[in-house]
Write a protein that holds these residues in place. Structure first.
Motif, PDB file in Angstrom:
ATOM      1  N   ASN A  19       0.807  -1.217   0.000  1.00 16.64           N
ATOM      2  CA  ASN A  19       0.000   0.000   0.000  1.00 16.64           C
ATOM      3  C   ASN A  19       0.847   1.278   0.000  1.00 16.64           C
ATOM      4  O   ASN A  19       0.630   2.174   0.807  1.00 16.64           O
ATOM      5  CB  ASN A  19      -0.898  -0.045   1.247  1.00 16.64           C
ATOM      6  N   ILE A  20       1.799   1.324  -0.908  1.00 15.73           N
ATOM      7  CA  ILE A  20       2.720   2.474  -0.961  1.00 15.73           C
ATOM      8  C   ILE A  20       2.085   3.640  -1.733  1.00 15.73           C
ATOM      9  O   ILE A  20       1.533   3.445  -2.814  1.00 15.73           O
ATOM     10  CB  ILE A  20       4.033   2.067  -1.682  1.00 15.73           C
ATOM     11  N   ASP A  21       2.185   4.841  -1.161  1.00 18.59           N
ATOM     12  CA  ASP A  21       1.792   6.078  -1.847  1.00 18.59           C
ATOM     13  C   ASP A  21       3.022   6.970  -1.967  1.00 18.59           C
ATOM     14  O   ASP A  21       3.699   7.210  -0.965  1.00 18.59           O
ATOM     15  CB  ASP A  21       0.762   6.866  -1.020  1.00 18.59           C
ATOM     16  N   LEU A  22       3.276   7.448  -3.182  1.00 13.77           N
ATOM     17  CA  LEU A  22       4.408   8.367  -3.393  1.00 13.77           C
ATOM     18  C   LEU A  22       4.020   9.417  -4.420  1.00 13.77           C
ATOM     19  O   LEU A  22       3.282   9.105  -5.368  1.00 13.77           O
ATOM     20  CB  LEU A  22       5.612   7.630  -4.006  1.00 13.77           C
ATOM     21  N   HIS A  23       4.554  10.621  -4.236  1.00  9.31           N
ATOM     22  CA  HIS A  23       4.353  11.664  -5.237  1.00  9.31           C
ATOM     23  C   HIS A  23       5.714  12.228  -5.607  1.00  9.31           C
ATOM     24  O   HIS A  23       6.529  12.482  -4.728  1.00  9.31           O
ATOM     25  CB  HIS A  23       3.540  12.826  -4.666  1.00  9.31           C
ATOM     26  N   VAL A  24       5.917  12.434  -6.883  1.00 17.33           N
ATOM     27  CA  VAL A  24       7.131  13.115  -7.311  1.00 17.33           C
ATOM     28  C   VAL A  24       6.705  14.281  -8.188  1.00 17.33           C
ATOM     29  O   VAL A  24       6.065  14.083  -9.230  1.00 17.33           O
ATOM     30  CB  VAL A  24       8.071  12.174  -8.104  1.00 17.33           C
ATOM     31  N   GLU A  25       7.036  15.478  -7.742  1.00 20.82           N
ATOM     32  CA  GLU A  25       6.678  16.654  -8.544  1.00 20.82           C
ATOM     33  C   GLU A  25       7.717  16.903  -9.609  1.00 20.82           C
ATOM     34  O   GLU A  25       8.908  16.686  -9.386  1.00 20.82           O
ATOM     35  CB  GLU A  25       6.597  17.879  -7.628  1.00 20.82           C
ATOM     36  N   GLN A  26       7.218  17.382 -10.743  1.00 17.36           N
ATOM     37  CA  GLN A  26       8.120  17.688 -11.852  1.00 17.36           C
ATOM     38  C   GLN A  26       9.209  18.659 -11.399  1.00 17.36           C
ATOM     39  O   GLN A  26       8.935  19.627 -10.695  1.00 17.36           O
ATOM     40  CB  GLN A  26       7.304  18.323 -12.972  1.00 17.36           C
ATOM     41  N   GLY A  27      10.439  18.367 -11.764  1.00 16.40           N
ATOM     42  CA  GLY A  27      11.549  19.266 -11.458  1.00 16.40           C
ATOM     43  C   GLY A  27      12.212  19.009 -10.120  1.00 16.40           C
ATOM     44  O   GLY A  27      13.232  19.606  -9.807  1.00 16.40           O
ATOM     45  N   SER A  28      11.645  18.076  -9.325  1.00 16.81           N
ATOM     46  CA  SER A  28      12.185  17.885  -7.977  1.00 16.81           C
ATOM     47  C   SER A  28      13.150  16.700  -7.898  1.00 16.81           C
ATOM     48  O   SER A  28      13.285  15.921  -8.840  1.00 16.81           O
ATOM     49  CB  SER A  28      11.032  17.660  -6.987  1.00 16.81           C
ATOM     50  N   ILE A  29      13.803  16.589  -6.737  1.00 18.65           N
ATOM     51  CA  ILE A  29      14.526  15.363  -6.369  1.00 18.65           C
ATOM     52  C   ILE A  29      13.790  14.798  -5.159  1.00 18.65           C
ATOM     53  O   ILE A  29      13.630  15.486  -4.149  1.00 18.65           O
ATOM     54  CB  ILE A  29      15.996  15.627  -5.983  1.00 18.65           C
TER      55      ILE A  29
END
Ligand code: ATP
Length: 234
Positions: A19-29
């Motif tokens: 049940n993993i939730d992750l967000h990666v925003e454009q341009g980020s590390i």
């Protein structure tokens, strides 16, 4: 840019991530931290299409990409530098780089290989040598350059500092930051928590297959509970 929602992946009966939730925003590390065997590599392989999740959804640039093959995901702009680098030891440095661009049909491949050799001058120097003769740090650079030749929008790096001497590790982190500043979004798995948090915008901490903490990197690095409980190293 990347949204992982409720993803679980198993090896047979062993559920490695839950049940993993992750967000990666454009341009980020964004960095994923945690001890050995908590599911970091499984998470990366699931995002890259090397493993299919049992449950949940992976969205990239607003599109549901769950269950797509790695080559399909590479074409959409997701490229993985795997743990252990996976350099082709019996091929030359140049041939390894060419492999990164194998699916491309544009006319800028040679120019892009040249650009990577400018970024990593040691690869230019050693372009005719076999991949297997490079040092660990040089192989990591080759693996990163090869992944960049796929022209990724999102670069997935699985433990790039593993097994490298501290000075080389510092170089690799500097290069990751530069790649990000040049416009590539980065998802970074690391055991070297402090160094990863120094260059990251956001971090997730995994424990036995679950996300147990997350936050801005600048806050995680100051949180004594997090640093002591999960990130005791270096
Ligand atoms: P590492 O730091 O060693 O890369 P990790 O956090 O990336 O660890 P994973 O490699 O994702 O962890 O492993 C998560 C869990 O899944 C572990 O319990 C591991 O033993 C198990 N596992 C990993 N690969 C397999 C496999 N091929 N078959 C069965 N179980 C596996």
């Amino acid at each position: 840019m990347l949204k992982v929602s409720g993803v679980s992946t198993s090896y047979g009966k062993i559920q490695a991530i839950k049940n993993i939730d992750l967000h990666v925003e454009q341009g980020s590390i964004v960095t994923i931290l945690g001890a050995n065997g908590v599911g970091k590599t499984t998470t990366m392989k699931t995002i890259a299409g090397l493993l299919t999740p049992k449950q949940g959804k992976v969205e990239f640039m607003g599109e549901d990409v769950t269950g797509l093959r790695p080559d399909q995901l590479v074409r959409k702009g997701i490229s993985l530098v795997p743990e252990g680098r996976a350099i082709l030891s019996n091929m030359t440095v140049l041939e390894n780089l060419e492999m990164g661009a194998y699916h491309r049909k544009d006319k800028e491949i040679e120019q892009d290989i040249e650009k990577e050799m400018e970024r990593f001058p040691i690869l230019k120097e050693r372009q005719k040598q076999l991949g297997g003769t490079l040092s660990g740090g040089q192989q990591q650079m080759l693996a990163i350059a090869r992944a960049l030749l796929t022209k990724p929008k999102l670069l997935l790096l699985d433990e790039p500092s593993m097994g490298l001497a501290p000075l080389i590790v510092a170089d690799i982190f500097k290069i990751i930051k530069e790649i990000n500043q040049a416009g590539t979004t980065v998802l970074l798995v690391e055991q070297n928590a402090r160094q990863a948090l120094k260059i990251a915008d956001y971090g997730y901490v995994l424990e036995t297959g679950k996300v147990v903490a997350s936050g801005k990197a600048s806050e995680l690095i100051k949180d004594p509970r997090i640093m002591e409980a999960y990130l005791g190293k270096k």
